[in-house]
Design an enzyme around this catalytic site. Structure first.
Site, short mmCIF file in Angstrom:
data_model
loop_
_atom_site.label_atom_id
_atom_site.label_comp_id
_atom_site.label_asym_id
_atom_site.label_seq_id
_atom_site.Cartn_x
_atom_site.Cartn_y
_atom_site.Cartn_z
N PRO A 108 -23.79 16.60 -37.65
CA PRO A 108 -23.74 16.33 -39.10
C PRO A 108 -23.98 14.86 -39.41
CG PRO A 108 -21.53 16.31 -38.24
CD PRO A 108 -22.45 16.50 -37.05
N LYS B 135 -30.60 17.31 -32.33
CA LYS B 135 -31.12 17.27 -33.71
C LYS B 135 -30.08 16.64 -34.63
CE LYS B 135 -31.00 19.85 -37.44
NZ LYS B 135 -31.05 18.82 -38.50
N SER C 189 -20.69 22.54 -40.83
CA SER C 189 -19.87 23.37 -41.71
C SER C 189 -19.58 24.73 -41.08
CB SER C 189 -20.60 23.56 -43.03
OG SER C 189 -21.83 24.22 -42.78
N ALA D 79 -19.85 27.50 -42.62
CA ALA D 79 -20.89 28.43 -43.06
C ALA D 79 -22.06 28.45 -42.08
CB ALA D 79 -21.37 28.05 -44.46
N GLU E 32 -17.67 22.78 -33.64
CA GLU E 32 -16.69 21.88 -34.28
C GLU E 32 -16.96 21.99 -35.77
OE1 GLU E 32 -14.47 20.10 -32.66
OE2 GLU E 32 -15.23 20.11 -30.62
N LEU E 33 -16.10 22.73 -36.48
CA LEU E 33 -16.41 23.03 -37.89
C LEU E 33 -15.47 22.27 -38.82
CD1 LEU E 33 -17.11 26.82 -37.35
CD2 LEU E 33 -18.69 24.89 -37.15
N CYS F 129 -14.12 15.57 -41.18
CA CYS F 129 -13.78 16.97 -40.92
C CYS F 129 -12.27 17.16 -40.89
CB CYS F 129 -14.42 17.44 -39.63
SG CYS F 129 -14.03 16.38 -38.24
N GLU G 112 -13.29 23.49 -48.29
CA GLU G 112 -13.52 22.11 -47.84
C GLU G 112 -14.42 21.39 -48.86
OE1 GLU G 112 -16.08 21.33 -44.43
OE2 GLU G 112 -14.51 20.02 -43.64
N LYS H 276 -8.67 28.72 -35.30
CA LYS H 276 -9.15 29.59 -36.39
C LYS H 276 -10.61 29.27 -36.76
CE LYS H 276 -5.32 28.90 -39.07
NZ LYS H 276 -4.41 29.14 -40.18
P1 NAP Z 1 -24.07 21.43 -42.13
O1 NAP Z 1 -24.75 21.59 -43.41
O2 NAP Z 1 -23.39 22.60 -41.52
O3 NAP Z 1 -25.14 20.83 -41.12
C1 NAP Z 1 -24.81 20.45 -39.80
C2 NAP Z 1 -26.08 20.46 -38.98
O4 NAP Z 1 -26.57 21.79 -38.86
C3 NAP Z 1 -27.21 19.65 -39.59
O5 NAP Z 1 -27.93 19.02 -38.56
C4 NAP Z 1 -28.02 20.74 -40.26
O6 NAP Z 1 -29.35 20.41 -40.51
C5 NAP Z 1 -27.92 21.85 -39.25
N1 NAP Z 1 -28.23 23.17 -39.79
C6 NAP Z 1 -28.16 23.60 -41.08
N2 NAP Z 1 -28.54 24.88 -41.17
C7 NAP Z 1 -28.88 25.29 -39.91
C8 NAP Z 1 -29.36 26.51 -39.36
N3 NAP Z 1 -29.58 27.59 -40.11
N4 NAP Z 1 -29.59 26.56 -38.02
C9 NAP Z 1 -29.37 25.48 -37.24
N5 NAP Z 1 -28.92 24.29 -37.71
C10 NAP Z 1 -28.67 24.20 -39.04
O7 NAP Z 1 -22.95 20.29 -42.20
P2 NAP Z 1 -23.12 18.84 -42.81
O8 NAP Z 1 -23.14 18.98 -44.30
O9 NAP Z 1 -24.20 18.10 -42.14
O10 NAP Z 1 -21.74 18.17 -42.34
C11 NAP Z 1 -20.53 18.42 -42.95
C12 NAP Z 1 -19.72 19.48 -42.20
O11 NAP Z 1 -19.53 19.11 -40.84
C13 NAP Z 1 -18.35 19.65 -42.76
O12 NAP Z 1 -18.03 21.01 -42.88
C14 NAP Z 1 -17.45 18.99 -41.71
O13 NAP Z 1 -16.14 19.45 -41.70
C15 NAP Z 1 -18.17 19.28 -40.46
N6 NAP Z 1 -17.79 18.34 -39.40
C16 NAP Z 1 -16.95 18.76 -38.40
C17 NAP Z 1 -16.54 17.89 -37.40
C18 NAP Z 1 -15.60 18.35 -36.31
O14 NAP Z 1 -15.49 17.67 -35.32
N7 NAP Z 1 -14.92 19.48 -36.44
C19 NAP Z 1 -17.00 16.58 -37.40
C20 NAP Z 1 -17.86 16.17 -38.43
C21 NAP Z 1 -18.25 17.07 -39.42
P3 NAP Z 1 -29.69 19.73 -41.95
O15 NAP Z 1 -29.24 18.33 -41.78
O16 NAP Z 1 -31.14 19.87 -42.14
O17 NAP Z 1 -28.92 20.47 -42.99
#
Ligand code: NAP
Ligand code: MG
Length: 493
Positions: free
Chosen positions: A157, A182, A236, A238, A257-258, A291, A389, A459
């Site tokens: 992310p 990526k 995320s 989702a 890691e969501l 996160c 979130e 979870k």
């Molecule tokens: P995101 O929209 O889920 O995107 C994360 C990554 O996945 C990006 O590189 C995104 O590409 C890619 N992606 C999106 N759709 C995809 C698909 N269909 N297939 C494969 N890859 C895909 O999340 P974000 O908005 O970048 O980051 C925020 C989220 O990250 C929050 O929910 C946060 O809680 C979570 N997070 C969790 C942690 C942890 O350690 N638990 C740490 C940091 C962040 P694009 O950039 O092109 O959308």
């Protein structure tokens, strides 16, 4: 598209098989500075063909290249040399990270320090991947060998761009894997800058490939690729659910890691000043784009009113400003999309709860995706702002009666990434820690994160653990080897 496109912006190439290349389509997409809304770079728009090329190079490097026979000592040295390069270039990387994400420069400097520390930690761990001798009952010796999983597809992310990259690359390389990383579409440039040093520090071509693109057109083909053995995803919930489904067809190893909706729990006996600081730091650090943000602030009723008032008073003093200003404590959100998302939750909150402070755009800035640090109170845990979130500087303060009530509210969430509990009573603290269903629990603090300790959720916050020895396990296969020590035939037939 917001902002004007400047002509002096740098156009990056991406890094595949040790070479700088454009995307096969030759298309690029813009990268922004969220404080000015201006384009600061163009990066290749990679599609499935580019993914094929990157995965083929990672596979060849894993199977036939020099990396396959590189000793653990040498893998460790490579990671130490990479850490050195990062430390030497902290100022440049931190400035790029701050400009691109909007985070305050002082926080970006901490992040880059953590990036180097992460490579150092796994550099040391490379020589400490141990097998076992299994105590089998026959005249035989049974061994357990640990081997690299193979090609790792790593998707990250935008909130801690290079740090999330390090959390993935460092353990994978220490284990002997090869990688296709990526970065998020919003924040790909620090990873590309780091790629400048990969050959110099001793990584053979194909061991680390960095491709820039969008989730659907670049991330998805990486997850689906039959030659990718493991997918490590941070993002995320989702998208995490989509990843698991896509990975099922080729039975890939997956770690996720969501997100979270983490409770930060304040008992009435907590040190009041430290508690107020901890509540604000827990939810507003990095503009709340964390996160593990303590976005649900649970406060025991005897101190509730005073607590909300003190939070509001202190939140009003948080200095919003330009990311590169050293006094800035909160910058703009990362993108127009994220700004719209947070603004819409501010409006949802006004209908669901009482607004104590903030609640809108930070109007003193003519440009940029600035929002006010926002505090809602008298929030019911069933409200959308307490369940979903937001990933921005929005705190939801929820009152509770006693320990039992606090734990019930804390656990009433689809997420289970993190939590914190504030009290002077060690017995109450530990009872609460044990009752909470989350992967990380702090006592009398919230957010410190160390490479030596595990990170990951319960979870719907995901599965698998990053960091520490747990992080490297996720890049290792386990092979059982049986050595027969009987010299006679089996004698069964
Ligand atoms: P995101 O929209 O889920 O995107 C994360 C990554 O996945 C990006 O590189 C995104 O590409 C890619 N992606 C999106 N759709 C995809 C698909 N269909 N297939 C494969 N890859 C895909 O999340 P974000 O908005 O970048 O980051 C925020 C989220 O990250 C929050 O929910 C946060 O809680 C979570 N997070 C969790 C942690 C942890 O350690 N638990 C740490 C940091 C962040 P694009 O950039 O092109 O959308
Ligand atoms: Mg996205």
């Amino acid at each position: 598209m917001p902002g004007g496109v400047k002509t002096d912006v740098k156009t990056y190439q991406m890094y595949i098989n040790g070479e700088w290349v454009a995307s096969q389509s030759n298309k690029t997409f813009p990268v922004y500075d969220p404080s000015t809304e201006e384009v600061i770079a163009q990066v290749p728009d990679a599609n499935a063909e580019d993914v094929n090329r990157a995965v083929a190079s990672a596979k060849a490097a894993f199977e036939d290249g020099p990396w396959a026979t590189t000793t653990a000592q040498e893998r460790g040295r490579v990671l130490f040399r990479l850490a050195d390069k990062i430390r030497q270039n902290t100022a440049m990387l931190a400035e790029l990270e701050a400009r691109n994400t909007g985070k305050p420069i002082v926080e970006a400097e901490y992040d880059i320090g953590d990036v180097a520390t992460c490579f150092e930690y796994y550099g040391g761990l490379a020589t400490k991947i141990l097998g076992y001798v299994n105590p089998v009952p026959d005249n035989a010796m049974s061994l357990t060998l640990k081997e690299p999983i193979g090609v790792a597809g790593q998707i990250i992310p935008w909130n801690y761009p290079l740090l999330m990259g390090a959390w993935k690359l460092a353990p994978a390389l220490a284990a002997g894997c090869t990688c296709v990383l990526k970065p998020a579409e919003q924040t790909p440039i620090t990873a590309l800058e780091m790629a400048n040093w990969l050959a110099d520090v001793g990584l053979p071509p194909g061991v680390v490939n960095i491709i820039t693109g969008f989730g659907e057109s670049c991330g998805a083909p990486l997850v689906q690729h039959p030659d990718v053995n493991k997918v490590a995803f941070t993002g995320s919930a989702a998208v995490g659910k989509i990843i698991v489904k896509m990975a099922a067809d080729t039975v890939k190893r997956v770690t996720l890691e969501l997100g979270g909706k983490s409770p930060n729990i304040f008992f009435a006996d907590a040190d009041f000043e430290a508690a107020i600081d901890g509540a604000l730091f827990g939810v507003f650090i990095n503009q709340g784009e964390v996160c593990s943000a303590g976005s649900r602030v649970l406060v025991q009723k005897p101190i509730y009113k005073k607590f909300v008032d003190a939070m509001v008073e202190k939140a009003k003093k948080i200095k919003l400003g330009a990311p590169l200003d050293r006094d800035t404590k909160m910058g703009p959100l990362v993108s127009k999309d994220q700004y719209d998302r947070v603004r819409s939750y501010q409006e949802v909150g006004k209908k669901e709860a009482k607004l104590a402070s903030g609640g809108g755009r930070a109007e003193k800035f003519a440009k940029g995706y600035y929002v006010e640090p926002t505090i809602f109170y008298d929030v019911d845990n069933s409200a959308r702002i307490a369940r979903e979130e937001i990933f921005g500087p929005v705190a939801t303060v929820i009152p509770f009666d006693d320990e039992k009530d606090a734990v019930k509210i804390a656990n009433d969430s689809p997420y289970g990434l993190a939590a914190a509990v504030w009290t002077r009573d060690i017995f109450k603290a530990f009872r609460t820690v044990k009752a909470i269903r989350a992967g990380i629990v702090w006592i009398n603090h919230m957010q410190p994160t160390y490479v030596e300790a595990p990170w990951g959720g319960y979870k719907q916050s995901g599965f698998g653990r990053e960091l520490g020895p747990w992080g490297i396990e996720e890049y290792l296969e386990t092979k059982q080897v049986h050595i027969n020590l009987n010299e006679q035939p089996i004698g069964w037939y």
